[in-house]
Motif scaffolding. Structure first.
Motif, PDB file in Angstrom:
ATOM      1  N   ARG A  56       0.838  -1.198   0.000  1.00  0.00           N
ATOM      2  CA  ARG A  56       0.000   0.000   0.000  1.00  0.00           C
ATOM      3  C   ARG A  56       0.875   1.250   0.000  1.00  0.00           C
ATOM      4  O   ARG A  56       1.843   1.344   0.758  1.00  0.00           O
ATOM      5  CB  ARG A  56      -0.916   0.000   1.226  1.00  0.00           C
ATOM      6  CG  ARG A  56      -2.058   1.007   1.143  1.00  0.00           C
ATOM      7  CD  ARG A  56      -3.116   0.720   2.196  1.00  0.00           C
ATOM      8  NE  ARG A  56      -3.705  -0.595   2.001  1.00  0.00           N
ATOM      9  CZ  ARG A  56      -4.673  -0.867   1.141  1.00  0.00           C
ATOM     10  NH1 ARG A  56      -5.156   0.109   0.367  1.00  0.00           N
ATOM     11  NH2 ARG A  56      -5.172  -2.077   1.039  1.00  0.00           N
ATOM     12  N   VAL A  57       0.545   2.203  -0.839  1.00  0.00           N
ATOM     13  CA  VAL A  57       1.274   3.467  -0.921  1.00  0.00           C
ATOM     14  C   VAL A  57       1.040   4.250   0.364  1.00  0.00           C
ATOM     15  O   VAL A  57      -0.103   4.540   0.733  1.00  0.00           O
ATOM     16  CB  VAL A  57       0.830   4.291  -2.137  1.00  0.00           C
ATOM     17  CG1 VAL A  57       1.534   5.649  -2.143  1.00  0.00           C
ATOM     18  CG2 VAL A  57       1.117   3.544  -3.431  1.00  0.00           C
ATOM     19  N   THR A  58       2.139   4.593   1.069  1.00  0.00           N
ATOM     20  CA  THR A  58       2.020   5.314   2.336  1.00  0.00           C
ATOM     21  C   THR A  58       2.392   6.780   2.227  1.00  0.00           C
ATOM     22  O   THR A  58       1.948   7.595   3.032  1.00  0.00           O
ATOM     23  CB  THR A  58       2.918   4.658   3.401  1.00  0.00           C
ATOM     24  OG1 THR A  58       4.283   4.692   2.953  1.00  0.00           O
ATOM     25  CG2 THR A  58       2.501   3.214   3.648  1.00  0.00           C
ATOM     26  N   PHE A  83      10.347  12.507  -5.770  1.00  0.00           N
ATOM     27  CA  PHE A  83      11.051  11.580  -6.655  1.00  0.00           C
ATOM     28  C   PHE A  83      10.552  10.140  -6.563  1.00  0.00           C
ATOM     29  O   PHE A  83      11.181   9.225  -7.087  1.00  0.00           O
ATOM     30  CB  PHE A  83      12.554  11.613  -6.366  1.00  0.00           C
ATOM     31  CG  PHE A  83      12.912  11.394  -4.915  1.00  0.00           C
ATOM     32  CD1 PHE A  83      13.047  10.125  -4.388  1.00  0.00           C
ATOM     33  CD2 PHE A  83      13.111  12.488  -4.087  1.00  0.00           C
ATOM     34  CE1 PHE A  83      13.366   9.937  -3.062  1.00  0.00           C
ATOM     35  CE2 PHE A  83      13.448  12.306  -2.751  1.00  0.00           C
ATOM     36  CZ  PHE A  83      13.573  11.026  -2.236  1.00  0.00           C
ATOM     37  N   GLY A  84       9.396   9.929  -5.939  1.00  0.00           N
ATOM     38  CA  GLY A  84       8.865   8.576  -5.888  1.00  0.00           C
ATOM     39  C   GLY A  84       7.805   8.396  -4.829  1.00  0.00           C
ATOM     40  O   GLY A  84       7.255   9.375  -4.299  1.00  0.00           O
ATOM     41  N   GLY A  97       2.163  11.499  -8.217  1.00  0.00           N
ATOM     42  CA  GLY A  97       0.734  11.640  -8.002  1.00  0.00           C
ATOM     43  C   GLY A  97      -0.065  11.523  -9.284  1.00  0.00           C
ATOM     44  O   GLY A  97      -1.297  11.365  -9.242  1.00  0.00           O
ATOM     45  N   GLN A  98       0.613  11.571 -10.441  1.00  0.00           N
ATOM     46  CA  GLN A  98      -0.076  11.369 -11.723  1.00  0.00           C
ATOM     47  C   GLN A  98      -0.479   9.910 -11.905  1.00  0.00           C
ATOM     48  O   GLN A  98      -1.351   9.595 -12.716  1.00  0.00           O
ATOM     49  CB  GLN A  98       0.835  11.795 -12.875  1.00  0.00           C
ATOM     50  CG  GLN A  98       1.184  13.285 -12.886  1.00  0.00           C
ATOM     51  CD  GLN A  98       2.176  13.583 -13.989  1.00  0.00           C
ATOM     52  OE1 GLN A  98       3.375  13.357 -13.833  1.00  0.00           O
ATOM     53  NE2 GLN A  98       1.668  14.068 -15.109  1.00  0.00           N
ATOM     54  N   VAL A 104      -0.297   7.316  -8.905  1.00  0.00           N
ATOM     55  CA  VAL A 104      -0.845   6.685  -7.698  1.00  0.00           C
ATOM     56  C   VAL A 104      -1.188   7.735  -6.654  1.00  0.00           C
ATOM     57  O   VAL A 104      -0.742   8.881  -6.733  1.00  0.00           O
ATOM     58  CB  VAL A 104       0.155   5.675  -7.086  1.00  0.00           C
ATOM     59  CG1 VAL A 104       0.403   4.510  -8.024  1.00  0.00           C
ATOM     60  CG2 VAL A 104       1.460   6.373  -6.717  1.00  0.00           C
ATOM     61  N   SER A 105      -1.966   7.305  -5.662  1.00  0.00           N
ATOM     62  CA  SER A 105      -2.324   8.154  -4.533  1.00  0.00           C
ATOM     63  C   SER A 105      -2.033   7.393  -3.240  1.00  0.00           C
ATOM     64  O   SER A 105      -1.911   6.163  -3.238  1.00  0.00           O
ATOM     65  CB  SER A 105      -3.816   8.517  -4.571  1.00  0.00           C
ATOM     66  OG  SER A 105      -4.148   9.171  -5.775  1.00  0.00           O
ATOM     67  N   GLU A 106      -1.905   8.126  -2.138  1.00  0.00           N
ATOM     68  CA  GLU A 106      -1.725   7.477  -0.847  1.00  0.00           C
ATOM     69  C   GLU A 106      -2.918   6.557  -0.574  1.00  0.00           C
ATOM     70  O   GLU A 106      -4.064   6.935  -0.785  1.00  0.00           O
ATOM     71  CB  GLU A 106      -1.587   8.515   0.270  1.00  0.00           C
ATOM     72  CG  GLU A 106      -0.270   9.260   0.262  1.00  0.00           C
ATOM     73  CD  GLU A 106      -0.094  10.132   1.494  1.00  0.00           C
ATOM     74  OE1 GLU A 106      -0.861   9.934   2.467  1.00  0.00           O
ATOM     75  OE2 GLU A 106       0.788  11.000   1.487  1.00  0.00           O
ATOM     76  N   GLY A 107      -2.610   5.364  -0.100  1.00  0.00           N
ATOM     77  CA  GLY A 107      -3.661   4.389   0.173  1.00  0.00           C
ATOM     78  C   GLY A 107      -3.879   3.395  -0.950  1.00  0.00           C
ATOM     79  O   GLY A 107      -4.500   2.353  -0.734  1.00  0.00           O
ATOM     80  N   ASP A 108      -3.376   3.702  -2.171  1.00  0.00           N
ATOM     81  CA  ASP A 108      -3.513   2.760  -3.287  1.00  0.00           C
ATOM     82  C   ASP A 108      -2.736   1.477  -3.006  1.00  0.00           C
ATOM     83  O   ASP A 108      -1.650   1.508  -2.411  1.00  0.00           O
ATOM     84  CB  ASP A 108      -2.988   3.377  -4.584  1.00  0.00           C
ATOM     85  CG  ASP A 108      -3.927   4.404  -5.170  1.00  0.00           C
ATOM     86  OD1 ASP A 108      -5.038   4.566  -4.621  1.00  0.00           O
ATOM     87  OD2 ASP A 108      -3.547   5.065  -6.150  1.00  0.00           O
ATOM     88  N   GLU A 109      -3.274   0.366  -3.442  1.00  0.00           N
ATOM     89  CA  GLU A 109      -2.547  -0.903  -3.383  1.00  0.00           C
ATOM     90  C   GLU A 109      -1.956  -1.180  -4.757  1.00  0.00           C
ATOM     91  O   GLU A 109      -2.662  -1.158  -5.770  1.00  0.00           O
ATOM     92  CB  GLU A 109      -3.467  -2.043  -2.971  1.00  0.00           C
ATOM     93  CG  GLU A 109      -2.725  -3.358  -2.748  1.00  0.00           C
ATOM     94  CD  GLU A 109      -3.620  -4.459  -2.196  1.00  0.00           C
ATOM     95  OE1 GLU A 109      -4.145  -5.233  -3.016  1.00  0.00           O
ATOM     96  OE2 GLU A 109      -3.792  -4.520  -0.973  1.00  0.00           O
TER      97      GLU A 109
END
Length: 276
Positions: free
Chosen positions: A204-206, A211-212, A238-239, A241-246
């Motif tokens: 999960r994106v935290t 740069f990443g 951010g183009q 993924v977003s925070e919380g994305d798996e």
């Protein structure tokens, strides 16, 4: 102020003194920031001098050294070190003001485990009442020593009244404190991944950074997916993924020394992936 020492007998006497040993002496000067003492045991001629900084006179809060000591008073102190340029030693009376606490601290050793009860939890660390201590709150756990896993506040890891076991990583007789580490007794979550380069997993994106993105692939394990490690390299993650994305990632490198985990999302199927 006492003039710097210069005689060979004084130099020879100071050369017999070792850090951490206990010495005694008589107060000969009380200044704003320090107290000077004439060291006992020096055969002369002249005198050997020790300096006790204001902060090392006592663990109690004081405004001026004169609130604690006076000229002619006999003091017991721990040697901090020897200043060979000024030919005098530095000392701490605070380290010796509670003999029972000092004996307790000297009976401990680095690397040993010790148990205690959490007394209070703060945003800067955790105070612990160690089993067997003569005074409360001898133990202290710094934020980085609480856990391998990420957390927002120490209260997410421990609570007041909880019994804990930690490894002793520091013993400070001057402050009357024992540094503990709970993390030292926990397995490093990166260790099982040392030979797992190439492993594909989900996480999960935290956090998004310029740069990443950081991705948590397990409890206590986060790695970086650099902007160049997406199928379509971007300047702004951010183009994609977003925070919380798996997202699905591949382990590229595990660096135990720098505690870094490099991940890649290239050439991997992603559900709900956005295009740019």
């Amino acid at each position: 102020m006492t003039e710097p020492l210069s005689s060979e007998p004084q130099k020879a006497f100071l050369n017999t003194i070792r850090a951490d040993e206990v010495r005694t002496g008589r107060v000969i000067s009380v200044e704003d920031r320090e107290v000077l003492v004439e060291l006992d045991g020096f055969p002369g001629p002249g005198r050997a001098v020790g300096c006790i900084p204001h902060g090392d006179l006592t663990r109690k809060a004081t405004g001026h050294p004169s609130e604690v000591v006076s000229i002619g008073q006999q003091l017991t102190f721990e040697v901090i070190g020897v200043d060979w340029q000024q030919e005098r030693l530095w000392a701490s009376a605070a380290a010796c003001e509670d003999p029972a606490l000092r004996a307790f601290l000297l009976g401990l050793r680095r690397g040993a485990t010790h148990q205690g009860q959490v007394q209070s939890v703060h945003n800067f660390g955790v105070f612990v009442n160690l089993d067997g201590e003569p005074d409360p709150c001898t133990g202290f756990i710094r934020i980085p020593e609480l856990s391998w896993r990420s957390f927002d506040h120490p209260a997410d890891v421990v609570t007041a009244g909880q019994q804990v076991v930690g490894e002793i990583i520091g013993i400070d007789t001057r402050r009357g404190q024992v540094q503990l580490s709970l993390k030292a007794l926990q397995e490093d979550p990166l260790l099982p991944l040392t030979d797992q380069a190439g492993l594909v997993t989900t996480g999960r994106v935290t956090k998004l950074i310029p740069f990443g993105v950081f991705v948590r692939i397990a409890d206590g394990i986060e790695g970086l997916v650099h902007n160049t490690e997406f199928d379509e390299p971007v300047e702004d993650p951010g183009q994609i993924v977003s925070e919380g994305d798996e997202i699905t990632v591949r382990i590229v490198e595990v660096d135990l020394v720098r505690r870094r985990l490099a991940l890649s999302a290239r050439n991997l199927p992603q559900s709900g992936k956005r295009s740019i």
